[in-house]
Write a protein that holds these residues in place. Structure first.
Motif, short mmCIF file in Angstrom:
data_model
loop_
_atom_site.label_atom_id
_atom_site.label_comp_id
_atom_site.label_asym_id
_atom_site.label_seq_id
_atom_site.Cartn_x
_atom_site.Cartn_y
_atom_site.Cartn_z
N GLY A 1 0.78 -1.24 0.00
CA GLY A 1 0.00 0.00 0.00
C GLY A 1 0.80 1.29 0.00
N SER A 2 2.13 1.21 -0.08
CA SER A 2 2.94 2.45 -0.07
C SER A 2 2.86 3.21 -1.38
CB SER A 2 4.42 2.13 0.19
OG SER A 2 4.53 1.39 1.36
N GLY A 3 2.49 2.47 -2.45
CA GLY A 3 2.32 3.17 -3.73
C GLY A 3 3.22 2.69 -4.85
N LYS A 4 3.70 1.45 -4.78
CA LYS A 4 4.57 0.94 -5.85
C LYS A 4 3.83 0.92 -7.19
CE LYS A 4 5.08 -2.98 -3.67
NZ LYS A 4 4.23 -2.60 -2.55
N THR A 5 2.62 0.34 -7.18
CA THR A 5 1.87 0.25 -8.45
C THR A 5 1.49 1.65 -8.93
OG1 THR A 5 0.97 -1.81 -7.58
CG2 THR A 5 0.01 -1.01 -9.62
N SER A 6 1.14 2.52 -7.99
CA SER A 6 0.78 3.89 -8.38
C SER A 6 1.97 4.60 -9.03
CB SER A 6 0.33 4.70 -7.15
OG SER A 6 -0.76 4.08 -6.53
N ARG B 1 -4.05 -3.17 -13.65
CA ARG B 1 -3.89 -1.71 -13.58
C ARG B 1 -2.80 -1.23 -14.54
NH1 ARG B 1 -3.05 -0.50 -7.25
NH2 ARG B 1 -2.41 1.55 -8.03
N GLU C 1 7.98 -5.09 -9.61
CA GLU C 1 7.30 -4.67 -8.38
C GLU C 1 7.28 -5.87 -7.46
OE1 GLU C 1 3.23 -3.18 -8.58
OE2 GLU C 1 3.05 -3.34 -6.40
N ASN D 1 6.69 8.69 -0.65
CA ASN D 1 5.45 8.90 -1.42
C ASN D 1 4.32 9.44 -0.52
OD1 ASN D 1 3.71 8.77 -3.64
ND2 ASN D 1 3.02 6.70 -3.12
N LYS D 2 3.29 9.90 -1.19
CA LYS D 2 2.05 10.44 -0.59
C LYS D 2 2.30 11.75 0.15
CE LYS D 2 0.13 5.76 -0.08
NZ LYS D 2 -0.80 4.87 0.58
N ASP E 1 1.31 14.49 -0.58
CA ASP E 1 0.07 15.30 -0.54
C ASP E 1 -0.65 15.14 0.79
OD1 ASP E 1 -2.30 13.01 -1.41
OD2 ASP E 1 -0.23 12.57 -1.90
N LEU E 2 -0.35 14.04 1.52
CA LEU E 2 -1.03 13.80 2.81
C LEU E 2 -0.31 14.44 3.99
CD1 LEU E 2 -2.08 10.04 2.39
CD2 LEU E 2 -3.43 12.09 1.97
N SER F 1 4.24 12.69 -4.96
CA SER F 1 2.84 12.34 -4.75
C SER F 1 2.36 11.69 -6.04
CB SER F 1 2.00 13.59 -4.48
OG SER F 1 0.63 13.23 -4.59
N CYS F 2 1.94 10.45 -5.92
CA CYS F 2 1.48 9.73 -7.11
C CYS F 2 0.04 10.07 -7.46
CB CYS F 2 1.64 8.23 -6.93
SG CYS F 2 3.35 7.73 -6.91
N THR F 3 -0.68 10.71 -6.54
CA THR F 3 -2.04 11.12 -6.88
C THR F 3 -2.05 12.55 -7.41
OG1 THR F 3 -2.39 11.68 -4.58
CG2 THR F 3 -3.27 9.57 -5.30
N1 LIG Z 1 -3.04 10.25 -1.12
C1 LIG Z 1 -2.24 9.46 -1.85
N2 LIG Z 1 -2.60 8.18 -2.05
C2 LIG Z 1 -1.76 7.40 -2.78
C3 LIG Z 1 -0.56 7.88 -3.33
N3 LIG Z 1 0.05 6.87 -3.98
C4 LIG Z 1 -0.76 5.79 -3.84
N4 LIG Z 1 -1.86 6.10 -3.12
C5 LIG Z 1 -2.96 5.23 -2.77
O1 LIG Z 1 -2.46 4.23 -1.90
C6 LIG Z 1 -3.15 3.01 -2.13
C7 LIG Z 1 -2.13 1.90 -2.40
O2 LIG Z 1 -1.42 2.18 -3.58
P1 LIG Z 1 -0.76 1.06 -4.48
O3 LIG Z 1 -0.10 1.74 -5.61
O4 LIG Z 1 -1.74 -0.02 -4.78
O5 LIG Z 1 0.34 0.50 -3.45
P2 LIG Z 1 1.27 -0.81 -3.54
O6 LIG Z 1 0.59 -1.85 -2.71
O7 LIG Z 1 2.58 -0.39 -2.94
O8 LIG Z 1 1.38 -1.18 -4.98
C8 LIG Z 1 -4.07 3.24 -3.32
O9 LIG Z 1 -5.37 3.50 -2.81
C9 LIG Z 1 -3.50 4.47 -3.97
O10 LIG Z 1 -4.46 5.24 -4.65
C10 LIG Z 1 -0.22 9.25 -3.10
O11 LIG Z 1 0.82 9.77 -3.54
N5 LIG Z 1 -1.10 9.98 -2.35
#
Ligand SMILES: Nc1nc2c(ncn2[C@@H]2O[C@H](COP(=O)(O)OP(=O)(O)O)[C@@H](O)[C@H]2O)c(=O)[nH]1
Ligand SMILES: [Mg+2]
Length: 226
Positions: free
Chosen positions: A40-45, A75, A117, A164-165, A167-168, A196-198
């Protein structure tokens, strides 16, 4: 004692296969990058944003690992690059054999960059070489700035930390300077990009890092050949 011996055997067999993979990547000029983080850290994002920013003719592919589901591959396939899911069925990391098997029907000479990933986990993936040129660790601001101190191995072994993130940051008590300091305590001089990936913050720095790494890899391979 037996467990230690078995673990050593598994890891040395993995190292052997990883060395073969690395040799193949070198032979075909492929830059392989292994992305590691907690779930959930944002690898796929990050990969979605990366693939979305690349020209379609770029020779880039992704292997994405998870314990179950094809969700991440689905995705990532939307961007038109070759993508394969590796489902480990319970194993908490990818190993070199899995990479070898999933690359068997891809032509490496047709690739410049291979992103891997890894399965979401900050511990086990650190011990498994996949033949990559570099590991990249992703840490998001919701995870606590002490994680580099708690999981030093992966921060030590990674060339780049993607924070990452960001923006939060206004909403979570995360000290981003302390996180960077902690990362550099376990890995002096570690490169860090804050993204920020979003949104779009920091993505330019990430893409620049990637471009520099691609250039440096090309130069290195030319030096090896000559
Ligand atoms: N607010 C915010 N949410 C993010 C960001 N990057 C990823 N997310 C959210 O975090 C969640 C997990 O992201 P995902 O890419 O699936 O993580 P992975 O498990 O590391 O691949 C998803 O709901 C994304 O939309 C970011 O930069 N900001
Ligand atoms: Mg993912």
């Amino acid at each position: 004692m037996e467990r230690v011996l078995l673990e050593r055997k598994v890891l040395s067999e993995n190292d052997r296969v990883a060395a073969e993979l690395r040799a193949q990547f070198h032979e075909h000029g492929v830059l392989c990058l292994n992305l590691i983080s907690s779930p959930g850290s944002g690898k796929t994002s990050l990969l979605e944003r990366t693939l979305g920013s690349l020209p379609r003719q770029d020779r880039v592919a992704v292997l994405t690992g998870d314990i179950q589901t094809e969700n991440d591959a689905n995705r990532l396939k939307r961007f038109g690059f070759p993508v394969k899911q590796i489902t480990t069925g319970g194993t908490c990391h990818l190993d070199a054999r899995m990479i070898e098997r999933h690359l068997a029907d891809w032509r490496l000479e047709g690739l410049d960059v291979l992103f891997i990933e890894n399965v979401g986990n900050l511990v086990c993936p650190a011990s498994y070489d996949l033949g990559e040129a570099a590991k990249i660790v992703v840490l998001s601001v919701t995870e606590g700035e002490d994680k580099p101190l708690k999981y030093p191995s992966i921060f030590f072994k990674s060339d780049l930390l993607v924070l990452n993130k960001i923006d939060l940051l206004p909403y979570v008590p995360f000290d981003i300077n302390a996180a960077a300091e902690n990362a550099r305590k376990v890995h002096p001089g570690m490169e860090i990009v804050k993204v920020s990936c979003t949104g779009s913050n920091g993505l330019r720095e990430w893409v620049n890092w990637l471009e520099q790494r691609r250039e440096a890899h090309k130069t290195l391979l030319q030096e090896i050949v000559s």
